[in-house]
Design an enzyme around this catalytic site. Structure first.
Site, PDB file in Angstrom:
ATOM      1  CD  GLU A   1      62.517   0.728  46.940  1.00 46.48           C
ATOM      2  OE1 GLU A   1      63.661   0.262  46.785  1.00 46.48           O
ATOM      3  OE2 GLU A   1      61.483   0.037  46.869  1.00 46.48           O
TER       4      GLU A   1
ATOM      5  CB  CYS B   1      58.608  -3.835  46.702  1.00 43.26           C
ATOM      6  SG  CYS B   1      57.431  -5.186  46.696  1.00 43.26           S
TER       7      CYS B   1
ATOM      8  CD  GLU C   1      58.689  -8.479  39.560  1.00 42.02           C
ATOM      9  OE1 GLU C   1      58.516  -7.278  39.856  1.00 42.02           O
ATOM     10  OE2 GLU C   1      58.353  -8.951  38.467  1.00 42.02           O
TER      11      GLU C   1
ATOM     12  CE  LYS D   1      72.608 -13.937  49.087  1.00 39.65           C
ATOM     13  NZ  LYS D   1      72.113 -13.696  50.401  1.00 39.65           N
TER      14      LYS D   1
HETATM   15  P1  NAD Z   1      69.067  -6.163  48.083  1.00 42.79           P
HETATM   16  O1  NAD Z   1      69.014  -5.916  46.621  1.00 42.79           O
HETATM   17  O2  NAD Z   1      70.118  -5.492  48.864  1.00 42.79           O
HETATM   18  O3  NAD Z   1      69.266  -7.737  48.355  1.00 42.79           O
HETATM   19  C1  NAD Z   1      68.391  -8.711  47.828  1.00 42.79           C
HETATM   20  C2  NAD Z   1      69.105 -10.049  47.774  1.00 42.79           C
HETATM   21  O4  NAD Z   1      70.157  -9.974  46.806  1.00 42.79           O
HETATM   22  C3  NAD Z   1      69.760 -10.462  49.097  1.00 42.79           C
HETATM   23  O5  NAD Z   1      69.627 -11.848  49.277  1.00 42.79           O
HETATM   24  C4  NAD Z   1      71.209 -10.082  48.869  1.00 42.79           C
HETATM   25  O6  NAD Z   1      72.118 -10.829  49.643  1.00 42.79           O
HETATM   26  C5  NAD Z   1      71.371 -10.411  47.399  1.00 42.79           C
HETATM   27  N1  NAD Z   1      72.500  -9.716  46.744  1.00 42.79           N
HETATM   28  C6  NAD Z   1      73.093  -8.555  47.122  1.00 42.79           C
HETATM   29  N2  NAD Z   1      74.087  -8.247  46.263  1.00 42.79           N
HETATM   30  C7  NAD Z   1      74.127  -9.233  45.341  1.00 42.79           C
HETATM   31  C8  NAD Z   1      74.910  -9.467  44.186  1.00 42.79           C
HETATM   32  N3  NAD Z   1      75.887  -8.625  43.814  1.00 42.79           N
HETATM   33  N4  NAD Z   1      74.666 -10.574  43.437  1.00 42.79           N
HETATM   34  C9  NAD Z   1      73.661 -11.420  43.778  1.00 42.79           C
HETATM   35  N5  NAD Z   1      72.880 -11.244  44.866  1.00 42.79           N
HETATM   36  C10 NAD Z   1      73.094 -10.161  45.632  1.00 42.79           C
HETATM   37  O7  NAD Z   1      67.602  -5.863  48.653  1.00 42.79           O
HETATM   38  P2  NAD Z   1      67.096  -5.893  50.161  1.00 42.79           P
HETATM   39  O8  NAD Z   1      67.652  -4.721  50.902  1.00 42.79           O
HETATM   40  O9  NAD Z   1      67.267  -7.250  50.730  1.00 42.79           O
HETATM   41  O10 NAD Z   1      65.502  -5.685  49.955  1.00 42.79           O
HETATM   42  C11 NAD Z   1      64.911  -4.438  49.763  1.00 42.79           C
HETATM   43  C12 NAD Z   1      64.651  -4.191  48.280  1.00 42.79           C
HETATM   44  O11 NAD Z   1      63.866  -5.240  47.736  1.00 42.79           O
HETATM   45  C13 NAD Z   1      63.842  -2.926  48.026  1.00 42.79           C
HETATM   46  O12 NAD Z   1      64.404  -2.237  46.933  1.00 42.79           O
HETATM   47  C14 NAD Z   1      62.460  -3.445  47.674  1.00 42.79           C
HETATM   48  O13 NAD Z   1      61.681  -2.578  46.866  1.00 42.79           O
HETATM   49  C15 NAD Z   1      62.786  -4.698  46.967  1.00 42.79           C
HETATM   50  N6  NAD Z   1      61.657  -5.619  46.955  1.00 42.79           N
HETATM   51  C16 NAD Z   1      61.006  -5.827  45.781  1.00 42.79           C
HETATM   52  C17 NAD Z   1      59.911  -6.665  45.733  1.00 42.79           C
HETATM   53  C18 NAD Z   1      59.193  -6.947  44.438  1.00 42.79           C
HETATM   54  O14 NAD Z   1      58.590  -8.002  44.324  1.00 42.79           O
HETATM   55  N7  NAD Z   1      59.234  -6.053  43.478  1.00 42.79           N
HETATM   56  C19 NAD Z   1      59.461  -7.300  46.903  1.00 42.79           C
HETATM   57  C20 NAD Z   1      60.147  -7.060  48.093  1.00 42.79           C
HETATM   58  C21 NAD Z   1      61.256  -6.225  48.106  1.00 42.79           C
END
Ligand code: NAD
Length: 476
Positions: free
Chosen positions: A378, A279, A245, A172
């Protein structure tokens, strides 16, 4: 109009509604629309993956290695085409996007090798006439949930090990990057994969992501802390494996004895390249007194010279913010910083370019302290802070004073401080005279504290999540 569809049990199918996919560098450019899967379709995808699991998990490692190699080869061959699509959809520059596709290709190639290197152990028993064997088995159906900021590399570093170790997958992707997810899905589906081994479902996280967690055997998530916590909680309720992560508030410490050019390069790269949407971005620059003023002056000068424009335009160094919501969030934090008493040495403003897009210039806040919200939360945009400190000890204490622990760096020529930092910084990644962002693909990746939950990703360490250990006792 391009339609980005779900892949369920070998069929590309529409969902119950669609969402447009807009280029953040050019809001008049609609890339296509993606299907939103229903909960029933997610359940169908999980069922297809479950049916495919018994034979896939028993397939030879050579079959899996060949398949992953084919995916890698096609990604290498089409990296320019996919890089352009990724840059257009997500807003990182073309060069960064091509680099990301090549990284995804390298990951598939790496795990093609890992598929034929699955290890076990044979040990002497403490009892006579008995031997002990320790083997690894596939976990089952793995749910892969990913963010938009590395929309092909992160799926690759989850899907490749999942398949290499004999699991089946329901992927997904993030709502903002369906085109590149489908491009990857098409390549995977074409690589002679048995029906149902790989499935793709798109749509809002609250609906599609949650339906996924409710049905799979393991879930690997990358995204924000807020969503990550929810994912971990739901997975724990079902007692399934989970790996998350999440975000960071990564410190870069700059000591008086640092090479100024190295420190400025690390800060500008870590904080502002890729629009600060990493991130591992260096969002807190912790700088000792003696170098502080020279460092700030040089970083501000570099910020002013950054070319911010359409991601696909030659010469662009920083593309747009990914969407309006993220842009509003960044602008909100710029106001919060000002209201907390920080000084904007350079203040981010919306920029007009030839194409209508979410362009934002960098913000560097000085006169900040570590209690301010701009140093605790963040932001995920081109906004960084400077925290002035007395000495190394104070800098290290501030660096560790955060709920996060993903990446951290130090710029110094002192071996003593470099080694002490490496041993005492509370983060999963530690950098010496390097930006906090920018990683190899063959070694473990992950954070500590609020940034990470569960086993490490990537490299040989990926086996910890994607396999279950069995201990067999044999009377011999
Ligand atoms: P997000 O948490 O909004 O979404 C991530 C994914 O989770 C998306 O596919 C989203 O549709 C899904 N999602 C959202 N709500 C959900 C729920 N209730 N249940 C299951 N899935 C759900 O994050 P984003 O805005 O897409 O990405 C940015 C974030 O990702 C930042 O906080 C960044 O630091 C983090 N990030 C972390 C890493 C790492 O490896 N540590 C790498 C890249 C990005």
């Amino acid at each position: 109009m391009n339609s980005f569809l779900n892949l369920i049990g070998g069929e590309w199918v529409p969902g119950t509604s669609t969402t447009p996919d807009i280029n953040p560098s050019d809001l008049d450019d609609v890339i296509g629309e993606h299907a939103n899967a229903s909960r029933e379709q997610v359940a169908d995808a999980i069922a297809a993956a479950r049916r495919a699991f018994p034979s896939w998990s028993r397939s030879t490692t050579q079959v899996r290695a060949d398949l992953l190699s084919r995916i890698a080869n096609e990604l290498f061959a089409r990296k320019d085409e996919f890089g352009e699509l990724l840059a257009r959809e997500e807003g990182k520059t073309r060069a960064e996007a091509i680099g990301e596709v090549a990284r995804a290709a390298n990951i598939f190639r790496y795990f093609a090798g890992e598929a034929v290197r699955i290890e076990g152990e044979r040990m002497a028993s403490v009892r006579p006439g008995v031997s002990v064997e320790i083997t690894r088995e596939a976990v089952g159906v793995v749910g892969v949930i990913t963010p938009w900021n590395f929309p092909i590399a992160i799926p690759a570093w989850k899907i490749a090990p999942a398949l290499a170790f004999g699991n089946t997958v329901v992927f997904k992707p993030a709502e903002l990057t369906p085109a590149i997810a489908c491009a990857l899905g098409e390549i995977i589906a074409r690589a002679d994969l048995p029906v149902g081994v790989f499935n793709l479902v798109m749509g809002p996280g609250a609906q599609v992501g949650q339906a996924l967690i409710d049905g799979v055997d393991a879930v690997t998530f990358t995204g924000s802390v807020k969503v990550g916590r929810d994912v971990v909680r739901r997975a724990a309720e079902r007692m399934i494996r989970v790996q998350a992560e999440m975000g960071g508030k990564n410190p870069l410490v700059v000591l008086d004895d640092a090479d100024l050019k190295v420190a400025v390069d690390c800060a500008v790269d870590g904080a502002f390249i890729q629009t600060g949407q990493r991130c591992t971005a260096s969002s807190r620059l912790i700088v000792t007194d003696g170098i502080h003023d020279r460092f700030v002056e040089a970083v501000v000068a570099r910020c002013r010279s950054l070319v911010i424009d359409n991601a696909l335009k030659t010469g662009t160094q920083v593309g747009p913010v990914v969407d309006e919501r993220q842009l509003e969030k960044n602008l909100g934090y710029i106001e919060i910083g000002a209201s907390e008493g920080a000084t904007a040495a350079t203040k981010g403003e919306r920029l007009e370019r030839k194409t209508r897009g979410y362009y934002l210039s960098p913000t560097l806040f000085t006169d900040t302290n570590n209690a301010m919200r701009i140093n605790r939360e963040e932001i995920f945009g081109p906004v960084a802070t400077v925290i002035r400190t007395r000495d190394y000890d104070e800098a290290l204490a501030i660096a560790n004073d955060t709920e996060f622990g993903l990446s951290a760096g130090i710029c110094t020529t002192s071996q003593k401080h470099a080694r002490h930092f490496q041993d005492n910084i509370e983060s999963g990644l530690s950098m010496l005279n390097l930006p906090t962002a920018g990683l190899d693909y063959h070694v473990p990746f992950g954070g500590r504290k609020g940034s990470s939950f569960g086993p490490r990703e990537q490299g040989r360490y990926a086996a910890e999540f994607y396999t279950i250990v069995k201990t067999s006792y044999l009377a011999v």
